[in-house]
Each structure stands twice: as structure tokens, then as C-alpha cells.
Design a protein around this motif. Structure first.
Motif, PDB file in Angstrom:
ATOM      1  N   HIS A   1       0.763  -1.221  -0.018  1.00  0.00           N
ATOM      2  CA  HIS A   1       0.050   0.237  -0.041  1.00  0.00           C
ATOM      3  C   HIS A   1       0.994   0.974  -0.506  1.00  0.00           C
ATOM      4  CE1 HIS A   1      -3.142  -2.651   1.983  1.00  0.00           C
ATOM      5  NE2 HIS A   1      -2.740  -3.462   1.346  1.00  0.00           N
ATOM      6  N   ASN A   2       0.839   2.559  -0.579  1.00  0.00           N
ATOM      7  CA  ASN A   2       1.239   3.139  -1.522  1.00  0.00           C
ATOM      8  C   ASN A   2       1.057   3.890   0.095  1.00  0.00           C
ATOM      9  OD1 ASN A   2       3.028   5.347  -1.656  1.00  0.00           O
ATOM     10  ND2 ASN A   2       2.676   4.796  -4.236  1.00  0.00           N
ATOM     11  N   PRO A   3       1.801   4.861   0.929  1.00  0.00           N
ATOM     12  CA  PRO A   3       1.323   5.768   1.484  1.00  0.00           C
ATOM     13  C   PRO A   3       1.580   7.263   1.144  1.00  0.00           C
ATOM     14  CG  PRO A   3       3.135   4.977   2.469  1.00  0.00           C
ATOM     15  CD  PRO A   3       3.670   4.546   1.040  1.00  0.00           C
ATOM     16  N   ASN A   4       1.719   7.352  -0.424  1.00  0.00           N
ATOM     17  CA  ASN A   4       0.765   8.643  -0.877  1.00  0.00           C
ATOM     18  C   ASN A   4      -0.003   8.784  -0.725  1.00  0.00           C
ATOM     19  OD1 ASN A   4       3.747   9.624  -0.751  1.00  0.00           O
ATOM     20  ND2 ASN A   4       4.195   8.706  -2.680  1.00  0.00           N
ATOM     21  N   ASP A   5      -1.253   7.367  -0.913  1.00  0.00           N
ATOM     22  CA  ASP A   5      -2.406   7.255  -1.731  1.00  0.00           C
ATOM     23  C   ASP A   5      -3.931   7.295   0.226  1.00  0.00           C
ATOM     24  OD1 ASP A   5      -1.744   6.360  -4.256  1.00  0.00           O
ATOM     25  OD2 ASP A   5      -1.950   4.237  -3.796  1.00  0.00           O
ATOM     26  N   LEU A   6      -1.914   7.671   1.082  1.00  0.00           N
ATOM     27  CA  LEU A   6      -3.383   7.365   2.285  1.00  0.00           C
ATOM     28  C   LEU A   6      -4.323   8.933   2.207  1.00  0.00           C
ATOM     29  CD1 LEU A   6      -0.307   7.484   4.530  1.00  0.00           C
ATOM     30  CD2 LEU A   6      -2.661   5.745   4.460  1.00  0.00           C
ATOM     31  N   GLU A   7      -3.435  10.286   1.668  1.00  0.00           N
ATOM     32  CA  GLU A   7      -4.965  11.042   1.266  1.00  0.00           C
ATOM     33  C   GLU A   7      -5.926  11.389   0.465  1.00  0.00           C
ATOM     34  OE1 GLU A   7      -2.451  15.059   1.279  1.00  0.00           O
ATOM     35  OE2 GLU A   7      -4.009  15.986   0.789  1.00  0.00           O
ATOM     36  N   LYS A   8      -5.679  10.143  -0.566  1.00  0.00           N
ATOM     37  CA  LYS A   8      -6.931  10.253  -1.627  1.00  0.00           C
ATOM     38  C   LYS A   8      -8.150   9.386  -0.674  1.00  0.00           C
ATOM     39  CE  LYS A   8      -4.588   7.669  -4.566  1.00  0.00           C
ATOM     40  NZ  LYS A   8      -4.797   7.513  -6.278  1.00  0.00           N
ATOM     41  N   LEU A   9      -7.120   8.695   0.066  1.00  0.00           N
ATOM     42  CA  LEU A   9      -9.011   7.711   0.894  1.00  0.00           C
ATOM     43  C   LEU A   9      -9.272   8.736   2.458  1.00  0.00           C
ATOM     44  CD1 LEU A   9      -7.248   3.924   1.821  1.00  0.00           C
ATOM     45  CD2 LEU A   9      -8.424   4.495   0.369  1.00  0.00           C
ATOM     46  N   TYR A  10      -8.146  10.153   2.533  1.00  0.00           N
ATOM     47  CA  TYR A  10      -8.753  10.645   3.391  1.00  0.00           C
ATOM     48  C   TYR A  10      -9.832  11.774   3.025  1.00  0.00           C
ATOM     49  CZ  TYR A  10      -8.770  14.473   6.996  1.00  0.00           C
ATOM     50  OH  TYR A  10      -8.650  15.358   7.619  1.00  0.00           O
ATOM     51  N   LYS A  11      -9.397  11.873   1.837  1.00  0.00           N
ATOM     52  CA  LYS A  11     -10.422  13.136   1.379  1.00  0.00           C
ATOM     53  C   LYS A  11     -12.526  12.725   0.706  1.00  0.00           C
ATOM     54  CE  LYS A  11      -6.667  15.812  -1.012  1.00  0.00           C
ATOM     55  NZ  LYS A  11      -5.714  16.252  -2.042  1.00  0.00           N
ATOM     56  N   ALA A  12     -11.337  10.963   0.489  1.00  0.00           N
ATOM     57  CA  ALA A  12     -12.983  10.281   0.448  1.00  0.00           C
ATOM     58  C   ALA A  12     -13.809  10.470   1.075  1.00  0.00           C
ATOM     59  CB  ALA A  12     -12.732   9.231  -0.306  1.00  0.00           C
ATOM     60  N   CYS A  13     -13.534  10.689   2.390  1.00  0.00           N
ATOM     61  CA  CYS A  13     -14.191  10.552   3.839  1.00  0.00           C
ATOM     62  C   CYS A  13     -14.408  12.258   3.825  1.00  0.00           C
ATOM     63  CB  CYS A  13     -13.842   9.476   4.651  1.00  0.00           C
ATOM     64  SG  CYS A  13     -13.406   7.588   4.504  1.00  0.00           S
ATOM     65  N   HIS A  14     -13.045  12.163   3.683  1.00  0.00           N
ATOM     66  CA  HIS A  14     -13.466  13.393   5.322  1.00  0.00           C
ATOM     67  C   HIS A  14     -14.017  14.857   3.978  1.00  0.00           C
ATOM     68  CE1 HIS A  14     -12.175  17.458   7.654  1.00  0.00           C
ATOM     69  NE2 HIS A  14     -12.021  17.838   6.160  1.00  0.00           N
ATOM     70  N   LEU A  15     -13.629  15.152   2.384  1.00  0.00           N
ATOM     71  CA  LEU A  15     -13.969  15.914   1.646  1.00  0.00           C
ATOM     72  C   LEU A  15     -15.582  14.738   0.960  1.00  0.00           C
ATOM     73  CD1 LEU A  15     -10.576  17.537  -0.353  1.00  0.00           C
ATOM     74  CD2 LEU A  15     -12.285  18.261   1.961  1.00  0.00           C
ATOM     75  N   GLY A  16     -14.608  13.977   0.704  1.00  0.00           N
ATOM     76  CA  GLY A  16     -16.198  13.612   0.242  1.00  0.00           C
ATOM     77  C   GLY A  16     -17.604  13.266   0.591  1.00  0.00           C
ATOM     78  N   ASP A  17     -18.366  11.872   0.111  1.00  0.00           N
ATOM     79  CA  ASP A  17     -19.778  11.321   1.439  1.00  0.00           C
ATOM     80  C   ASP A  17     -19.256  10.175   1.843  1.00  0.00           C
ATOM     81  OD1 ASP A  17     -19.759  10.055  -1.455  1.00  0.00           O
ATOM     82  OD2 ASP A  17     -21.713  11.049  -1.260  1.00  0.00           O
ATOM     83  N   ALA A  18     -17.531   9.480   2.071  1.00  0.00           N
ATOM     84  CA  ALA A  18     -17.479   7.864   2.000  1.00  0.00           C
ATOM     85  C   ALA A  18     -18.007   7.977   3.087  1.00  0.00           C
ATOM     86  CB  ALA A  18     -16.038   7.789   1.842  1.00  0.00           C
ATOM     87  N   ASP A  19     -18.163   6.810   4.307  1.00  0.00           N
ATOM     88  CA  ASP A  19     -18.160   6.145   5.413  1.00  0.00           C
ATOM     89  C   ASP A  19     -16.927   5.566   5.456  1.00  0.00           C
ATOM     90  OD1 ASP A  19     -20.280   7.932   6.340  1.00  0.00           O
ATOM     91  OD2 ASP A  19     -20.950   6.266   5.488  1.00  0.00           O
ATOM     92  N   LEU A  20     -16.783   4.484   4.248  1.00  0.00           N
ATOM     93  CA  LEU A  20     -15.746   3.465   4.502  1.00  0.00           C
ATOM     94  C   LEU A  20     -14.978   4.136   2.515  1.00  0.00           C
ATOM     95  CD1 LEU A  20     -13.584   1.288   4.119  1.00  0.00           C
ATOM     96  CD2 LEU A  20     -15.957  -0.127   4.587  1.00  0.00           C
ATOM     97  N   ALA A  21     -13.583   4.635   3.264  1.00  0.00           N
ATOM     98  CA  ALA A  21     -13.049   4.375   1.615  1.00  0.00           C
ATOM     99  C   ALA A  21     -11.931   3.282   1.515  1.00  0.00           C
ATOM    100  CB  ALA A  21     -12.323   5.839   1.699  1.00  0.00           C
TER     101      ALA A  21
END
Ligand SMILES: Nc1nc2c(ncn2[C@@H]2O[C@H](COP(=O)(O)OP(=O)(O)OP(=O)(O)O)[C@@H](O)[C@H]2O)c(=O)[nH]1
Ligand SMILES: [Mg+2]
Length: 241
Positions: free
Chosen positions: A98-118
Motif C-alpha cells: 500500500h503506497n503511503p502517498n495514497d493515504l490522502e486520497k482515502l482521507y479525502k474520500a471520507c473527509h471531503l467526499g461522502d464516504a463512510d468507508l473508503a
């Protein structure tokens, strides 16, 4: 207050531990890291303790007495995170699959997007897996098809272990009931999230096979997943999930 904790279970990851910690903690987004180590004979935990002075207040370690499986390691980590004020709880492997650079994408999906689980998903846009033998890719891909068929969950990557949960998702799951160890654990968590009607979003990522250290995959983990999915579905049908 930092809102995000990345939980990394480790067993004999001495070759990866320092670089994975440094990589997560040098991301643009500010993360905390919690390592759950099962008394690794290669002294992974000692390395974490060494790094804690450098990353005081950001790097945490929970040591367990013996190897007890990835599932219970995460449950331990979830409880630890819920006792504190984290809003976003991540799962990630130590082996750079798992590439640490992708952590922020997951964060954004939950924080800015409407995901409860990304979910960091390998199979949204074709098959994004690097360096796995074809047999392993096929097994993982068809495992997801199997899960979809039995559970009805519309998820492309049901065994993914690179995910971000919003706090309230974990609060709604009875963690005492989670008993699976390997891939079945990942499937069970997603299924319980789905049954609780939370919004699940898959974010495409590229998964790369580990280059350092040893895999802990075993046949028993596969058998657990095959029967585990059926047992989850049956429990749901008779309302005992
Ligand atoms: N604490 C703890 N961590 C574990 C245990 N088993 C595996 N891990 C960790 O869980 C993560 C995933 O394990 P891997 O061995 O990479 O398993 P995998 O990703 O399914 O398989 P490979 O990619 O083929 O290695 C790694 O960070 C491991 O060190 C365990 O029993 N206890
Ligand atoms: Mg791995």
C-alpha cells in the motif's frame, strides 16, 4: 488536534518498519501511526521504540505477547483509536504493498467526499496489481467476485486491506464479534459496514507486491475466507450477525 490514525499491524517487518513509518509521517497530510506488533522475533518493536523519540506524540506502539493474527491486531487498534479522539482510522500493511502517498486520497474520500468507508481498491479500473504471480491475482480477483455473489455487496475489492473508516462506522460495529484472522476479517468488516447502511466508496490504487520481508499468507487464511463468507451470509439471514 490531529484527526487521523494509521494502524499498521506488524510481524517480522524489520526490513520495512523504519521506512514505512518515515514515509507515512512525512506525508503532506498530518497523520499519527499506531503499530500493533505481535512480539516479532526480529525485534520490529525495538525499532519502533527507537523512532518514538524522533516522532514523539505521533508514533504509538501496542505490543502483544504472541502472533495472534491480523484481524485481532486491527480490533485491538480500533479500540485504541476509539478511546482517543480520532475521526478517521486507517488500515495499512507494513510491506509497501500500500503506497503511503495514497493515504490522502482515502482521507479525502471520507473527509471531503461522502464516504463512510473508503477502500483503496485494486479492481475498480481493471486489475492494478504489480508483481504478483498470475495465480495470486486470479485468486484475489475471483475472491471478490465470490464475495459479491454470496453477500450481494457491490464491491470490486472485498479483501482489500488499505482502507479508511470514519469513526462512527467503527462505533456501530460490535468489535467483540469479530473473530476472523486473515482475508475473512477484511470481508467481514466491509460486510458489517454495508449491513449498517454506511456509504462505501472505492478509490483506485495500485498495489505492489512486497519486495522485502516474508509473506504471512497461508492456506488456512484462504479456507477461513471461503467458509467465512458463507457463515457471514447465513448469520445475516437468521439475524445473528
Ligand atoms: N500484528 C500482526 N501483524 C500481522 C500478522 N500477520 C500479518 N501481519 C502484518 O499484516 C500485514 C499484511 O501481512 P502480509 O504478510 O503482507 O500479508 P499479505 O499482504 O496478505 O500477503 P503478502 O502481500 O503476500 O505478503 C503486514 O504488515 C504483516 O506484518 C499477525 O499475526 N499479527
Ligand atoms: Mg502484504
Amino acid at each position: 488536534m490531529n484527526d487521523s490514525i494509521v494502524i499498521i499491524p506488524t510481524y517480522n517487518e524489520i526490513e520495512n518498519i523504519e521506512s514505512i513509518i518515515r514515509s507515512v509521517l512525512s506525508q503532506h497530510k498530518f497523520f499519527h501511526v499506531l503499530i500493533i506488533d505481535d512480539n516479532s522475533p526480529d525485534h520490529t518493536a525495538d525499532k519502533v521504540v527507537q523512532l518514538q523519540s524522533e516522532y514523539a506524540g505521533r508514533l504509538f506502539l501496542e505490543k502483544r505477547a504472541k502472533k495472534s493474527g491480523l484481524g485481532t491486531a486491527y480490533v485491538h487498534g480500533f479500540r485504541w483509536a476509539l478511546e482517543r479522539k480520532y475521526e478517521y482510522v486507517f488500515e495499512m500493511d507494513a510491506d509497501f504493498s500500500h503506497n503511503p502517498n495514497d493515504l490522502e486520497k482515502l482521507y479525502k474520500a471520507c473527509h471531503l467526499g461522502d464516504a463512510d468507508l473508503a477502500i483503496g481498491s485494486r479492481y475498480v479500473t481493471g486489475v492494478n496489481v504489480v508483481n504478483w504471480p498470475l495465480s495470486r491475482v486470479l485468486m484475489s480477483y475471483f475472491a471478490s467476485v465470490y464475495v459479491k455473489l454470496i453477500t450481494g455487496m457491490k464491491i470490486h475489492d472485498a479483501t482489500a486491506g488499505f482502507v479508511c473508516y470514519k469513526r462512527n462506522v467503527l462505533e456501530q460495529i460490535n468489535l467483540d464479534k469479530i473473530k476472523f484472522v486473515g482475508y475473512a476479517f477484511q470481508i467481514e468488516m466491509k460486510y458489517r459496514t454495508y449491513c449498517n447502511k454506511f456509504r462505501i466508496v472505492e478509490v483506485p490504487i495500485i498495489f505492489t507486491d512486497r519486495t522485502k520481508g516474508q509473506s504471512k499468507m497461508s492456506n488456512s487464511i484462504i479456507v477461513e475466507a471461503v467458509f467465512g463468507v458463507i457463515s457471514l451470509r447465513l448469520k445475516k439471514l437468521i439475524n445473528t450477525l
